[in-house]
Design a protein around this motif. Structure first.
Motif, PDB file in Angstrom:
ATOM      1  N   ASP A  44      10.392  18.653  18.018  1.00  0.00           N
ATOM      2  CA  ASP A  44       9.257  18.220  17.202  1.00  0.00           C
ATOM      3  C   ASP A  44       8.544  17.038  17.858  1.00  0.00           C
ATOM      4  OD1 ASP A  44      11.676  17.093  14.766  1.00  0.00           O
ATOM      5  OD2 ASP A  44      11.387  16.602  16.864  1.00  0.00           O
TER       6      ASP A  44
ATOM      7  N   GLU B   9       5.030  14.993  18.796  1.00  0.00           N
ATOM      8  CA  GLU B   9       3.723  14.778  18.177  1.00  0.00           C
ATOM      9  C   GLU B   9       2.612  15.334  19.080  1.00  0.00           C
ATOM     10  OE1 GLU B   9       1.000  11.045  16.732  1.00  0.00           O
ATOM     11  OE2 GLU B   9       2.758  10.746  17.984  1.00  0.00           O
TER      12      GLU B   9
ATOM     13  N   ASP C 225      -3.999  14.997  20.185  1.00  0.00           N
ATOM     14  CA  ASP C 225      -5.271  15.728  20.367  1.00  0.00           C
ATOM     15  C   ASP C 225      -6.467  14.797  20.144  1.00  0.00           C
ATOM     16  OD1 ASP C 225      -5.486  17.328  17.109  1.00  0.00           O
ATOM     17  OD2 ASP C 225      -4.920  15.308  17.719  1.00  0.00           O
ATOM     18  N   ARG C 226      -6.241  13.539  20.407  1.00  0.00           N
ATOM     19  CA  ARG C 226      -7.307  12.596  20.068  1.00  0.00           C
ATOM     20  C   ARG C 226      -8.544  12.788  20.939  1.00  0.00           C
ATOM     21  NH1 ARG C 226      -4.955   7.018  17.696  1.00  0.00           N
ATOM     22  NH2 ARG C 226      -3.428   8.009  16.356  1.00  0.00           N
TER      23      ARG C 226
ATOM     24  N   LEU D 257     -18.293  -3.970  13.807  1.00  0.00           N
ATOM     25  CA  LEU D 257     -17.246  -2.946  13.681  1.00  0.00           C
ATOM     26  C   LEU D 257     -17.740  -1.787  12.812  1.00  0.00           C
ATOM     27  CD1 LEU D 257     -14.222  -2.384  14.279  1.00  0.00           C
ATOM     28  CD2 LEU D 257     -13.706  -3.447  12.091  1.00  0.00           C
TER      29      LEU D 257
ATOM     30  N   GLN E  80     -18.337   2.027  13.992  1.00  0.00           N
ATOM     31  CA  GLN E  80     -17.721   3.159  13.323  1.00  0.00           C
ATOM     32  C   GLN E  80     -18.789   4.167  12.876  1.00  0.00           C
ATOM     33  OE1 GLN E  80     -15.843   2.489   9.527  1.00  0.00           O
ATOM     34  NE2 GLN E  80     -14.079   3.729  10.158  1.00  0.00           N
TER      35      GLN E  80
ATOM     36  N   LEU F 191     -19.811   6.249  15.641  1.00  0.00           N
ATOM     37  CA  LEU F 191     -18.798   7.254  16.000  1.00  0.00           C
ATOM     38  C   LEU F 191     -18.738   8.374  14.972  1.00  0.00           C
ATOM     39  CD1 LEU F 191     -15.899   4.872  17.077  1.00  0.00           C
ATOM     40  CD2 LEU F 191     -17.195   6.393  18.567  1.00  0.00           C
ATOM     41  N   VAL F 192     -18.751   7.975  13.701  1.00  0.00           N
ATOM     42  CA  VAL F 192     -18.466   8.942  12.662  1.00  0.00           C
ATOM     43  C   VAL F 192     -19.726   9.663  12.177  1.00  0.00           C
ATOM     44  CG1 VAL F 192     -17.511   9.234  10.353  1.00  0.00           C
ATOM     45  CG2 VAL F 192     -16.429   7.667  11.952  1.00  0.00           C
TER      46      VAL F 192
ATOM     47  N   GLN G 163     -22.486   9.934  15.667  1.00  0.00           N
ATOM     48  CA  GLN G 163     -21.820  10.655  16.757  1.00  0.00           C
ATOM     49  C   GLN G 163     -22.595  10.517  18.055  1.00  0.00           C
ATOM     50  OE1 GLN G 163     -19.868  14.304  16.036  1.00  0.00           O
ATOM     51  NE2 GLN G 163     -20.104  14.152  13.828  1.00  0.00           N
TER      52      GLN G 163
ATOM     53  N   PRO H 250     -10.666  -2.094  20.190  1.00  0.00           N
ATOM     54  CA  PRO H 250      -9.657  -1.081  19.876  1.00  0.00           C
ATOM     55  C   PRO H 250     -10.280   0.262  19.498  1.00  0.00           C
ATOM     56  CG  PRO H 250      -9.200  -3.122  18.716  1.00  0.00           C
ATOM     57  CD  PRO H 250     -10.551  -3.271  19.323  1.00  0.00           C
ATOM     58  N   LEU H 251     -11.363   0.164  18.754  1.00  0.00           N
ATOM     59  CA  LEU H 251     -12.071   1.368  18.327  1.00  0.00           C
ATOM     60  C   LEU H 251     -12.587   2.146  19.519  1.00  0.00           C
ATOM     61  CD1 LEU H 251     -12.476   2.065  15.417  1.00  0.00           C
ATOM     62  CD2 LEU H 251     -14.814   1.213  15.575  1.00  0.00           C
TER      63      LEU H 251
ATOM     64  N   GLN I 168      -9.818   3.681  21.502  1.00  0.00           N
ATOM     65  CA  GLN I 168      -9.254   4.824  20.807  1.00  0.00           C
ATOM     66  C   GLN I 168     -10.207   6.027  20.876  1.00  0.00           C
ATOM     67  OE1 GLN I 168      -8.079   3.634  16.892  1.00  0.00           O
ATOM     68  NE2 GLN I 168      -6.989   5.542  16.513  1.00  0.00           N
ATOM     69  N   ALA I 169     -11.468   5.759  20.664  1.00  0.00           N
ATOM     70  CA  ALA I 169     -12.434   6.852  20.643  1.00  0.00           C
ATOM     71  C   ALA I 169     -12.752   7.349  22.045  1.00  0.00           C
ATOM     72  CB  ALA I 169     -13.719   6.391  19.959  1.00  0.00           C
TER      73      ALA I 169
ATOM     74  N   VAL J 164     -14.641  -2.697   6.403  1.00  0.00           N
ATOM     75  CA  VAL J 164     -14.331  -1.975   7.641  1.00  0.00           C
ATOM     76  C   VAL J 164     -13.442  -2.826   8.530  1.00  0.00           C
ATOM     77  CG1 VAL J 164     -15.288  -0.979   9.729  1.00  0.00           C
ATOM     78  CG2 VAL J 164     -16.440  -0.603   7.550  1.00  0.00           C
TER      79      VAL J 164
ATOM     80  N   PHE K 272      -9.649  -2.024   9.651  1.00  0.00           N
ATOM     81  CA  PHE K 272      -9.305  -1.939  11.075  1.00  0.00           C
ATOM     82  C   PHE K 272      -8.260  -2.972  11.433  1.00  0.00           C
ATOM     83  CE2 PHE K 272     -12.960   0.795  11.976  1.00  0.00           C
ATOM     84  CZ  PHE K 272     -12.337   1.664  12.852  1.00  0.00           C
TER      85      PHE K 272
ATOM     86  N   GLU L 294      -4.753  -2.032  12.971  1.00  0.00           N
ATOM     87  CA  GLU L 294      -4.474  -2.329  14.365  1.00  0.00           C
ATOM     88  C   GLU L 294      -3.408  -3.403  14.530  1.00  0.00           C
ATOM     89  OE1 GLU L 294      -5.773  -0.843  17.033  1.00  0.00           O
ATOM     90  OE2 GLU L 294      -6.892   0.531  15.756  1.00  0.00           O
TER      91      GLU L 294
ATOM     92  N   PHE M 179     -11.592   5.904  10.538  1.00  0.00           N
ATOM     93  CA  PHE M 179     -11.801   7.086  11.374  1.00  0.00           C
ATOM     94  C   PHE M 179     -12.840   6.781  12.425  1.00  0.00           C
ATOM     95  CE2 PHE M 179     -10.292   8.894   7.390  1.00  0.00           C
ATOM     96  CZ  PHE M 179      -9.198   9.582   7.869  1.00  0.00           C
ATOM     97  N   ILE M 180     -12.705   7.384  13.551  1.00  0.00           N
ATOM     98  CA  ILE M 180     -13.711   7.204  14.595  1.00  0.00           C
ATOM     99  C   ILE M 180     -14.390   8.522  14.887  1.00  0.00           C
ATOM    100  CG2 ILE M 180     -12.654   5.181  15.625  1.00  0.00           C
ATOM    101  CD1 ILE M 180     -11.393   7.095  17.676  1.00  0.00           C
ATOM    102  N   ARG M 181     -14.186   9.462  14.036  1.00  0.00           N
ATOM    103  CA  ARG M 181     -14.966  10.694  14.082  1.00  0.00           C
ATOM    104  C   ARG M 181     -15.020  11.242  12.677  1.00  0.00           C
ATOM    105  NH1 ARG M 181     -10.863  15.190  16.454  1.00  0.00           N
ATOM    106  NH2 ARG M 181      -9.029  13.871  16.602  1.00  0.00           N
ATOM    107  N   PRO M 182     -15.882  12.200  12.440  1.00  0.00           N
ATOM    108  CA  PRO M 182     -16.053  12.681  11.069  1.00  0.00           C
ATOM    109  C   PRO M 182     -14.723  13.066  10.463  1.00  0.00           C
ATOM    110  CG  PRO M 182     -17.674  13.666  12.488  1.00  0.00           C
ATOM    111  CD  PRO M 182     -16.780  12.864  13.380  1.00  0.00           C
TER     112      PRO M 182
ATOM    113  N   ARG N 283      -2.939  16.926  11.759  1.00  0.00           N
ATOM    114  CA  ARG N 283      -1.737  16.098  11.840  1.00  0.00           C
ATOM    115  C   ARG N 283      -1.181  15.916  10.435  1.00  0.00           C
ATOM    116  NH1 ARG N 283      -4.800  12.955  15.486  1.00  0.00           N
ATOM    117  NH2 ARG N 283      -5.213  11.392  13.901  1.00  0.00           N
TER     118      ARG N 283
ATOM    119  N   GLY O 296       4.027  12.416  12.081  1.00  0.00           N
ATOM    120  CA  GLY O 296       4.560  12.685  13.412  1.00  0.00           C
ATOM    121  C   GLY O 296       5.288  11.475  13.967  1.00  0.00           C
TER     122      GLY O 296
END
Lengths: 411, 666
Positions: A18, A20, A23-24, A94, A98, A101-102, A105, A123-124, A127-128, B71, B75, B79, B104-107, B134, B160
């Motif tokens: 198992d 993880e 798929d980020r 921030l 976001q 990103l969200v 896009q 960090p964002l 991560q993205a 936000v 975060f 973090e 979230f950093i995407r939809p 996930r 996970g």
């Protein structure tokens, strides 16, 4: 025995099943890229006490982007810039990021202004995995550790403060150096750079004074620095408190050499302390000071900026902040070009990495590499002269007293 | 089936390993469940704590509608430190479930805000959901202003990551268990060989012993402490009991107590008290003791066997071992061969015992059948045996049944009593001669009478002849007839006397006891004739014969009759009917009974048991040797008979003799 070994192995290996799934970064089609559009986001201070920096950076950026769009875009794709105001306020930056990103896009980010804001979103961004090209900050946190999707253009605060400290100590012969800084990531970064540079010369700051970001209450810091009888003060802040600091210091009879890092914003600072006759104000720049090079033919990028700014934002004066945004835009567009028609974030970053010795003018070229995401290393020094900062071409033969603002611009 | 043939070592080994594996698996499963459960619980608790702390901080920004602050808040919370691995997302919604801030950093999935709805009254809600494929634990806590809810904080825990932690823990745990299994495996390996090594050694030793190899192997020698066997007093001297073994054994036989003067070992150097060490050591000790005991007693048995063998071989009497079903001699001692005239023992073996003793079979088995459950030793006296060349001799037999080489057998010891019997006969003869002497007066009187008659006849004939008178033929015939009769009578007396005096043969003859009585009365009748003594005879004419010697019977009868006469003469008074000696004979139950009753003084009760002892006499010194009744007793016993006394003091004595009658159907 064999059975036992088998059993033991089975017991040990069983949990390996198992794992993880990661798929980020699995999205294959890059966001923000369509047939005819590339979305770029920018969060900067358009209001508040640092709005000058954000507005000018955005204008420099827009000037070039508009020009490229007018020229037909990159591979037929127009670059659409979305700018959100964060008022130099990290949480807002921030939230904006976001949102890029969200909701929006965007494909990439560019021209973030300020250390605390940019550091907040790091960090964002990590991560993205979204590219961020050109930040109006020289913070060390953006350079170390190395992040592949973070592209710096300008020299760092460490570089600026090191040069400045060398000039203050070695060229001007000063040894009592104090630090006035903004009490946040930006200020600490500059303080650290200054202390490192001083230590290389066997010195320590004689005093440290600070103020809170977004305020102009500098008296406490000033008192501390005045008490140290510092010969020079390194200022790591924004133009408003820094101008206040100079003004109040001189009012209270404290007259050291003031040095400000590039982020302070030369033109705005100059405007605010222009009335300070005889003040000795040094400032470092990481892009060629426009007024010094404009029209000289020496730096094509300055001229280009001048022309395009005049075209898209008529009536605005070219300035170093805007120029930095302009150069950032050039790097961004060059990266998009080099990425080719099949634009992805990876190909874009590879494109940036492939930029080497990209000329911005005589003696000024951009260079990146897979492990080098800082395009420029140059640090220019200017001094307040009249209402502007004028380029110091050579510190040789310059004494502390020669820096005094005589009220008229020297060449 | 395989289990049975499996060695003890493997049995122990596999069962322990099996049990350990089973327990390990059980523990692993159990621990896995507990671990996952407790870890998940712990982490969700942590999630709740994070969410609650966030809810506290978020209250202000929610009220201010300061989204950027929210936000930044989420975060920062997501973090912080190592949380970013654990926390998949955090979001804050308002009281209508509208998203205010998130990490979230995407939809994000539209329905996420409804995936884990927090009921109005609940202070927390935890549910499992899936975000971006996930698995996530969504932990929701409310943000309240006063008692009313103004929003909720959701913390998404990366399942996970929890699983990864669980897996890590599990690997650690299983590694530990595996290590323990391996250690126990090794210990078991060691233990089983430790247990089974001495067992195998003892087995090998026992095999050696069963093959007759009693020499202690080296390892056992080491156990004995290096003492030599000869150092044990009980081993050297078989008469001396080994107190350590015998005492322990003899606890329930009190006769085996230690005699005071018997030397004993204060401490046995050989006997090992199985008290120290583990069971294996104790087993080895016990085994050593057993071996020692076997050795000791084997030696003792050997010596005993030797002793009895030598007794058997060099015994003065012949001893046979005879199989009961074939009557063949299975073994015999050298003396048997010697006595029975065989050259050596081997010639005897296989010979039927019946050749030596033709009558044995019947006699023995009759009694054997009768007495089989009783004391298993039978004695027979004065049996006639025959040597190889058929010359007879007398033996006393002792027989006792044994099991010999798996067969029913009897050990027969034969004592040659011929000589003794001859001695006895001589004694009887001597006694008889004495009796004869005692009789002589009577006999002389008896003979005198015919002699007188003959004298009268011859005087008559002489006178007639001298006077020249014609002897009438009738008178002549009468006188000569009378003389003939008288001579006949004298001859008869003499013959009877001679028969009495003759030394008896060794072999018995058929006798009619009535005749013996008559003969005795012929010889002794005169002695008993006095004024007030009567003889009364009541003889059964149909009396069966008995096996005896006539003259010895006469001797017995004479003894008893003269005793009766003596007893009467000793009596002062006279019974009303006058003195009488009554002799009765009759047959009863296959026995011939003779009763001789007198009216004499009787025998005092205290003397009644002693009258048959030799040299016992009530007579005055010089009147008798006291051998009479003793010999009488011996003779009667010789014929298998019995003699009893019924006596009342001053009322008389009755001697009752019984003899076995010869069975006429024989």
């Amino acid at each position: 025995v064999a059975v036992l070994v088998f059993l033991a192995a089975a017991l040990v290996l069983a949990p390996a099943c198992d794992r993880e799934p990661d798929d980020r970064n699995a999205s294959s089609a890059p966001p923000g890229v369509s047939e005819n559009e590339i979305l770029i986001g920018s969060s900067l201070a358009l209001t508040g006490h640092a709005k000058y920096l954000g507005i000018q950076t955005l204008r420099g950026l827009r000037a070039y982007i508009n020009y490229i769009n007018d020229m037909g875009g990159v591979f037929g794709r127009k670059v659409r810039l979305i700018a959100y105001d964060d008022a130099y306020h990290p949480p807002r930056c921030l939230a904006n990021t976001q949102r890029f990103l969200v909701q929006d896009q965007v494909f990439a980010l560019s021209c973030y202004v300020g250390t605390p804001t940019t550091v907040k979103v790091l960090p964002l961004i990590r991560q993205a995995g979204i590219p961020l090209v050109g930040m109006f900050t020289g913070a060390n946190a953006l350079r170390e550790p190395f992040m592949p999707n973070l592209v710096n253009v300008r020299a760092s605060y460490y570089q600026e403060t090191r040069s400045a400290v060398r000039h203050l100590v070695e060229s001007l012969g000063l040894s009592r150096i104090a630090v006035f800084y903004q009490y946040d990531a930006y200020g600490f970064d500059g303080l650290t750079g200054t202390e490192l540079a001083l230590r290389q010369l066997g010195l320590t700051p004689v005093a440290r004074g600070s103020y809170i970001r977004g305020t102009t209450d500098i008296q406490e810091g000033l008192d501390r620095i005045m008490a140290s009888r510092a010969e020079a003060v390194v200022m790591i802040g924004t133009y408003e408190p820094c101008a206040g600091f100079i003004r109040q210091a001189r009012e209270q009879g404290f007259d050291p050499v003031f040095y400000a890092v590039s982020f302070v914003g030369a033109e705005e600072l100059a405007r605010r302390v222009a009335d300070q006759e005889g003040a000795r104000v040094l400032m470092s720049q990481v892009v060629p000071p426009p007024h010094a090079f404009l029209g000289s033919g020496a730096f094509s990028v300055v001229d280009e900026y001048d022309v395009l700014l005049d075209h898209y934002f008529p009536g605005d004066t070219p300035n170093s902040v805007g120029l930095e945004g302009f150069i950032n835009a050039k790097v961004l567009v060059e990266g998009l070009r080099r990425a080719g028609r099949n634009l992805t974030r990876e190909s874009f970053l590879e494109g940036i990495d492939s930029i080497a010795s990209y000329p911005l003018g005589r003696d000024l070229e951009l260079s990146f590499g897979p492990a080098d995401h800082q395009g420029l290393e140059n640090v220019y020094f200017t001094r307040l002269s009249g209402r502007t900062f004028t380029l110091i071409r050579d510190f040789k033969g310059l004494g502390p007293e020669d820096l005094r603002n005589t009220g008229s611009a020297s060449p | 089936m395989r289990l049975k043939t499996m060695g003890l070592r493997n049995k122990i080994f596999f069962s322990i390993v099996g049990v350990i594996l089973f327990i390990s698996a059980a523990i692993a499963l159990l621990a896995r469940g507990i671990l996952i459960k407790s870890l998940t619980e712990e982490l969700t608790q942590r999630g709740v704590a994070i969410a609650q702390s966030l809810a506290e901080q978020a209250r202000g920004p929610i009220l201010d509608k300061n989204v950027p602050e929210l936000v930044a808040l989420v975060f920062d919370a997501a973090e912080l430190g190592d949380r970013k691995h654990l926390i998949d997302y955090i979001f804050i919604t308002d009281d209508h479930g509208e998203m205010l801030a998130h990490t979230f950093i995407r939809p994000y999935p539209e329905d996420l805000t409804r995936a884990n709805l927090l009921e109005a009254t609940r202070m927390r809600a935890i549910s499992e959901t899936t975000v971006f494929d996930r698995p996530v634990y969504d932990i929701a806590v409310p943000v309240t202003e006063g008692i009313y809810r103004i929003g909720s904080v959701h913390v998404g825990f990366n399942k996970g990551h929890i699983d990864q932690l669980v897996a890590k823990l599990r690997i650690t745990f299983l590694g530990f268990i595996s290590l323990i299994v391996v250690i126990i495996f090794l210990i078991t390996l060691k233990l089983t060989s430790y247990i089974t090594r001495p067992l195998r050694r003892l087995t090998r030793l026992a095999d050696e012993i069963s093959r007759g190899n009693f020499d202690l192997p080296m390892e056992m020698k080491a156990l004995s402490g290096g003492y030599q066997l000869q150092e044990c007093p009980a081993y050297r001297n078989t008469d001396m009991p080994c107190w350590h073994f015998d005492q322990a054994r003899g606890e329930n036989t009190p006769s085996r107590t230690v005699p005071e003067n018997q030397p004993q070992c204060r401490e046995c150097r050989f006997y090992r008290r199985p008290e120290q060490g583990d069971e294996m050591d104790q087993l080895a000790d016990s085994f050593y003791n057993m071996l020692w005991s076997i050795k000791l007693y084997r030696r003792r048995l050997g010596e005993s066997e030797e002793k009895y063998r030598s007794m058997f071989d060099s015994g003065p009497d012949p001893i046979f071992v005879v199989g009961t079903n074939t009557m063949a001699i299975l073994d015999a001692n050298p003396r048997a061969a010697e006595v029975y005239g065989f050259d050596n023992r081997d010639q005897l073996i296989g010979v039927s015992f019946l050749e030596l003793d033709p009558d044995f079979n019947e006699e023995f088995f009759t009694r054997y059948e009768e007495a089989v459950s009783e004391f298993p030793t039978y004695s027979y006296s004065k049996l006639v045996h025959y040597t190889r060349d058929k010359s007879p001799f007398f033996v006393n037999l002792n027989a006792c049944p044994i099991s010999y080489m798996g067969r029913q057998a009897v050990i027969i010891a034969a004592t040659d009593v011929t000589e003794t019997m001859e001695k006895e006969a001589q004694l009887i003869q001597a006694s008889k001669m004495k009796t004869l002497g005692e009789m002589s007066a009577g006999v002389a009187h008896e003979i005198n009478q015919p002699l007188n008659a003959i004298k009268i006849g011859s005087d008559y004939l002489n006178m007639m002849t001298k006077s020249g008178k014609e002897i009438p033929a009738q008178s002549m015939l009468k006188v000569t007839d009378e003389m003939g009769v008288q001579v006949e009578r004298a001859t008869e007396i003499i013959n009877t006397l001679r028969a009495f005096g003759r030394k008896a043969d060794l072999t018995q003859e058929r006798c009619n006891i009535n005749k013996s009585i008559q003969d005795v009365l012929t010889l002794a009748g005169h002695q008993l004739k006095h004024a007030d003594l009567r003889m009364e005879l009541d003889l059964d004419e149909g009396l069966p014969p008995i096996l005896a010697h006539d003259n010895r019977l006469q001797q017995v009868l004479f003894n008893l009759v003269t005793n009766a006469g003596d007893a009467i003469s000793q009596r002062q008074d006279t019974p009303p009917g006058g003195h009488v000696i009554t002799i009765r004979t009759f047959a009863r139950d296959g026995q011939v009974v003779v009763q001789i009753a007198d009216t004499g003084v009787g025998i005092p009760e205290k003397a009644r048991g002693k009258v048959f002892e030799p040299f016992y006499t009530t007579k005055e010194t010089g009147q008798g040797m006291g051998l009479g009744l003793s010999i009488t007793y011996g003779i009667v016993k010789d014929y298998g008979g019995d003699i009893r006394i019924i006596s009342d003091e001053n009322q008389g004595t009755t001697f009752i003799l019984t003899f076995p009658a010869i069975k006429e159907d024989r």
